[in-house]
Design a protein around this motif. Structure first.
Motif, PDB file in Angstrom:
ATOM      1  N   ILE A 170      14.813  -5.606  14.733  1.00 21.35           N
ATOM      2  CA  ILE A 170      15.070  -4.498  15.651  1.00 21.35           C
ATOM      3  C   ILE A 170      13.713  -3.942  16.091  1.00 21.35           C
ATOM      4  CG2 ILE A 170      16.238  -2.256  15.908  1.00 21.35           C
ATOM      5  CD1 ILE A 170      18.217  -4.293  14.883  1.00 21.35           C
ATOM      6  N   LYS A 171      13.644  -3.491  17.329  1.00 24.80           N
ATOM      7  CA  LYS A 171      12.442  -2.770  17.778  1.00 24.80           C
ATOM      8  C   LYS A 171      12.829  -1.359  18.185  1.00 24.80           C
ATOM      9  CE  LYS A 171      10.319  -3.609  21.795  1.00 24.80           C
ATOM     10  NZ  LYS A 171       9.741  -4.589  22.723  1.00 24.80           N
ATOM     11  N   ILE A 172      12.035  -0.388  17.736  1.00 20.96           N
ATOM     12  CA  ILE A 172      12.279   1.001  18.133  1.00 20.96           C
ATOM     13  C   ILE A 172      11.024   1.573  18.790  1.00 20.96           C
ATOM     14  CG2 ILE A 172      13.956   1.370  16.276  1.00 20.96           C
ATOM     15  CD1 ILE A 172      11.752   3.059  14.840  1.00 20.96           C
ATOM     16  N   LYS A 173      11.202   2.690  19.471  1.00 20.53           N
ATOM     17  CA  LYS A 173      10.093   3.377  20.111  1.00 20.53           C
ATOM     18  C   LYS A 173       9.491   4.412  19.165  1.00 20.53           C
ATOM     19  CE  LYS A 173      10.766   1.395  24.114  1.00 20.53           C
ATOM     20  NZ  LYS A 173       9.793   0.455  24.696  1.00 20.53           N
ATOM     21  N   CYS A 174       8.187   4.548  19.238  1.00 17.89           N
ATOM     22  CA  CYS A 174       7.475   5.631  18.565  1.00 17.89           C
ATOM     23  C   CYS A 174       6.422   6.160  19.528  1.00 17.89           C
ATOM     24  CB  CYS A 174       6.816   5.131  17.274  1.00 17.89           C
ATOM     25  SG  CYS A 174       7.945   5.057  15.848  1.00 17.89           S
ATOM     26  N   VAL A 202       7.627  -1.835  16.219  1.00 17.98           N
ATOM     27  CA  VAL A 202       7.476  -0.481  16.742  1.00 17.98           C
ATOM     28  C   VAL A 202       6.662  -0.540  18.032  1.00 17.98           C
ATOM     29  CG1 VAL A 202       6.361   1.738  16.328  1.00 17.98           C
ATOM     30  CG2 VAL A 202       7.713   0.672  14.527  1.00 17.98           C
ATOM     31  N   ASP A 203       7.214   0.045  19.097  1.00 11.29           N
ATOM     32  CA  ASP A 203       6.569   0.043  20.418  1.00 11.29           C
ATOM     33  C   ASP A 203       6.079   1.454  20.713  1.00 11.29           C
ATOM     34  OD1 ASP A 203       5.792  -0.301  23.024  1.00 11.29           O
ATOM     35  OD2 ASP A 203       7.713  -1.104  23.723  1.00 11.29           O
ATOM     36  N   VAL A 204       4.757   1.605  20.875  1.00 12.69           N
ATOM     37  CA  VAL A 204       4.217   2.947  21.135  1.00 12.69           C
ATOM     38  C   VAL A 204       3.844   3.143  22.602  1.00 12.69           C
ATOM     39  CG1 VAL A 204       3.473   3.239  18.750  1.00 12.69           C
ATOM     40  CG2 VAL A 204       1.842   2.338  20.430  1.00 12.69           C
ATOM     41  N   ASN A 205       4.116   2.159  23.455  1.00 16.92           N
ATOM     42  CA  ASN A 205       3.978   2.308  24.914  1.00 16.92           C
ATOM     43  C   ASN A 205       2.669   2.972  25.345  1.00 16.92           C
ATOM     44  OD1 ASN A 205       7.242   2.411  24.447  1.00 16.92           O
ATOM     45  ND2 ASN A 205       6.664   1.341  26.320  1.00 16.92           N
ATOM     46  N   CYS A 206       1.558   2.415  24.853  1.00 12.86           N
ATOM     47  CA  CYS A 206       0.218   2.788  25.330  1.00 12.86           C
ATOM     48  C   CYS A 206      -0.183   4.219  24.945  1.00 12.86           C
ATOM     49  CB  CYS A 206       0.076   2.631  26.833  1.00 12.86           C
ATOM     50  SG  CYS A 206       0.682   1.071  27.494  1.00 12.86           S
ATOM     51  N   ILE A 232       3.174  -4.090  15.928  1.00  8.03           N
ATOM     52  CA  ILE A 232       2.985  -2.857  16.694  1.00  8.03           C
ATOM     53  C   ILE A 232       2.759  -3.282  18.140  1.00  8.03           C
ATOM     54  CG2 ILE A 232       1.541  -0.826  17.094  1.00  8.03           C
ATOM     55  CD1 ILE A 232       0.653  -0.974  14.176  1.00  8.03           C
ATOM     56  N   GLU A 233       3.492  -2.615  19.064  1.00  8.21           N
ATOM     57  CA  GLU A 233       3.458  -3.051  20.463  1.00  8.21           C
ATOM     58  C   GLU A 233       2.741  -2.048  21.358  1.00  8.21           C
ATOM     59  OE1 GLU A 233       7.071  -4.874  21.713  1.00  8.21           O
ATOM     60  OE2 GLU A 233       7.013  -3.932  23.687  1.00  8.21           O
ATOM     61  N   GLU A 234       1.934  -2.553  22.278  1.00 14.59           N
ATOM     62  CA  GLU A 234       1.240  -1.784  23.320  1.00 14.59           C
ATOM     63  C   GLU A 234       0.520  -0.563  22.758  1.00 14.59           C
ATOM     64  OE1 GLU A 234       1.390  -1.854  27.251  1.00 14.59           O
ATOM     65  OE2 GLU A 234       1.091  -3.829  26.390  1.00 14.59           O
ATOM     66  N   GLY A 284       0.869  -7.199  26.509  1.00 18.50           N
ATOM     67  CA  GLY A 284       0.879  -8.079  27.684  1.00 18.50           C
ATOM     68  C   GLY A 284       1.974  -7.766  28.685  1.00 18.50           C
ATOM     69  N   GLU A 285       2.898  -6.844  28.353  1.00 16.69           N
ATOM     70  CA  GLU A 285       3.994  -6.585  29.288  1.00 16.69           C
ATOM     71  C   GLU A 285       3.512  -5.893  30.557  1.00 16.69           C
ATOM     72  OE1 GLU A 285       6.185  -3.767  26.603  1.00 16.69           O
ATOM     73  OE2 GLU A 285       6.311  -2.586  28.433  1.00 16.69           O
ATOM     74  N   ASN A 286       2.309  -5.330  30.524  1.00 18.52           N
ATOM     75  CA  ASN A 286       1.758  -4.681  31.715  1.00 18.52           C
ATOM     76  C   ASN A 286       0.615  -5.487  32.330  1.00 18.52           C
ATOM     77  OD1 ASN A 286       3.439  -2.263  31.780  1.00 18.52           O
ATOM     78  ND2 ASN A 286       2.472  -1.801  29.824  1.00 18.52           N
ATOM     79  N   PRO A 289       8.594 -12.776  25.867  1.00 16.66           N
ATOM     80  CA  PRO A 289       8.611 -12.022  27.129  1.00 16.66           C
ATOM     81  C   PRO A 289       9.227 -10.628  27.001  1.00 16.66           C
ATOM     82  CG  PRO A 289       9.481 -14.237  27.450  1.00 16.66           C
ATOM     83  CD  PRO A 289       9.316 -14.054  25.978  1.00 16.66           C
ATOM     84  N   HIS A 290       8.683  -9.717  27.761  1.00 18.24           N
ATOM     85  CA  HIS A 290       9.144  -8.328  27.820  1.00 18.24           C
ATOM     86  C   HIS A 290      10.515  -8.231  28.503  1.00 18.24           C
ATOM     87  CE1 HIS A 290       9.274  -4.906  30.809  1.00 18.24           C
ATOM     88  NE2 HIS A 290       9.173  -4.205  29.694  1.00 18.24           N
ATOM     89  N   ALA A 291      11.264  -7.240  28.109  1.00 21.17           N
ATOM     90  CA  ALA A 291      12.370  -6.654  28.902  1.00 21.17           C
ATOM     91  C   ALA A 291      13.768  -7.182  28.654  1.00 21.17           C
ATOM     92  CB  ALA A 291      12.109  -6.724  30.399  1.00 21.17           C
TER      93      ALA A 291
END
Ligand code: MG
Length: 384
Positions: A176-180, A208-212, A235-237, A261-263, A318-320
């Motif tokens: 599972i991936k969650i946002k932080c 865990v995706d921290v979106n930059c 850990i993502e982005e 890499g998704e951006n 791949p993202h999304a």
């Protein structure tokens, strides 16, 4: 074989969810339909739907890329089928190198519709066509998948997050991936611990995706110190997608896997990431999204670029989680497919009939990408 008609419509993805960087309340996507005159097979319609997070590209499509496609006099390939690579070359006419940005997503969604049509003309699912044209007929018989979710919501809390994660486990997902990153580190750790309590405290099942969210090495180090004990899947982005100095510093400091890499939207941007981002080919993941990055042809060049170096295509994730990516992961044998697993989200889930069990998905059998067998997306696309 040529294009008869191209239609595009911006679609609202309005949703209350958000991550550390953006809200989805005003998000849009392009829905595309392309009619192909396929000779004896009649008119075949291919569909495309933008990847999430970068808005509809109606202007670029209407002003530049649809007219160039309409001007293509012949799209038949050497094997007699539709050749989206010929169409891709015409879309890139008079486009300078670099400056990929939204252009890459506009071409990506048109390319998606062309590949949908190409597979329909061949009477096979897209994963099979990609496997035949680009992967020596090899493919994943069971497609590795993970569930993405765990966003922030206006009335959300840790209990709601746990309910969401439980739902994904019930659907058959293992990872599972969650946002932080939207609040402070203590809040991040509470979210991670809550999710892990449902995953046997096995950090390899949680990303865990921290979106930059990080701007400085001090911030990435604080994050790494806090997250390290959990031994996360990745850990993502961590920071800005072009800040390779920040990324390199983090990969020297933190042993666990990093995904990014998704951006980034092209082979050349991927080249820079691999050359200057400090990523480690034995553990880190590259998440370039084919639908945002000029489509399938550019993605095959990215695979070739990685394999020309010391990277395996299994490090590409791949993202999304759009349906195109599911076919790419299956037919090109990439590392894993991200599934937006919240059932009520427009892009959520996979084709009807595809089953998830033990972290793997079955192969869709309908021809093309199979938008017609994704209930929610088809409700939108059939109106285009
Ligand atoms: Mg992400």
């Amino acid at each position: 074989m040529r294009i008869k008609n191209i239609r595009e419509r911006p679609i609202s993805l309005s949703d209350p969810m958000s991550n550390a960087g953006i809200s989805y309340l005003h998000m849009t996507a392009s829905a595309v339909a392309i009619d192909i005159d396929a000779g004896e097979k009649g008119i075949v319609t291919g569909y495309g739907f933008s990847s999430v997070g970068r808005y509809a590209q109606s202007g670029l499509i209407a002003e530049r890329f649809a007219p160039r496609l309409m001007a293509c006099e012949e799209l038949e390939g050497a094997d007699g089928g539709l050749d989206p690579v010929r169409a891709w070359a015409s879309m890139m006419t008079n486009e300078k190198a670099g400056g990929d940005g939204d252009r890459a997503g506009a071409i990506g969604v048109l390319d998606m519709a062309l590949w949908d049509a190409a597979a329909k003309i061949e009477g096979m699912p897209l994963w099979q066509l990609l496997s035949e044209r680009f992967n020596e007929q090899k493919y994943h018989k069971h497609v590795p998948v993970y569930a993405t979710g765990g966003h922030y919501y206006p009335d959300g809390d840790v209990n709601a997050l746990m309910e969401e994660v439980k739902g994904y486990l019930d659907q058959g997902f293992k990872t599972i991936k969650i946002k932080c990153g939207q609040n402070d580190i203590a809040d991040d750790c509470a979210r991670i611990e809550a999710a892990l309590s449902l995953l046997d405290y096995d950090g390899s099942r949680l990303a865990v995706d921290v979106n930059c969210m990080c701007s400085t090495s001090r911030e990435t180090q604080e994050m790494a110190d806090a997250y390290s004990p959990f031994k996360l899947a990745w850990i993502e982005e961590p920071g800005h997608p072009h800040d390779f100095e920040l990324l390199t510093a983090l990969t020297k400091y933190y042993d666990g896997p990093i995904a990014t890499g998704e951006n980034l939207f092209s082979m050349s941007e991927t080249y820079n990431l691999l050359s200057y981002g400090g990523l480690r080919s034995d553990r880190d993941l590259v998440q370039v999204d084919p639908a945002l990055s000029y489509g399938i042809f550019e993605y095959t060049r990215i695979i070739a670029l990685m394999e020309a170096g010391k990277w395996s295509r299994s490090q590409l994730v791949p993202h999304a989680g759009h349906l195109l990516a599911y076919h790419a992961v299956a037919g090109l044998q990439l590392g894993a497919h991200e599934i937006a697993a919240r059932p009520d989200f427009l892009l959520g889930g996979l084709h009807d009939g595809v089953e998830i069990a033990d972290g793997e998905g079955t192969l869709p059998q309908s021809s093309g990408i199979g938008f017609e067998t994704h209930g929610k997306l088809w409700e939108v696309l059939k109106t285009v």
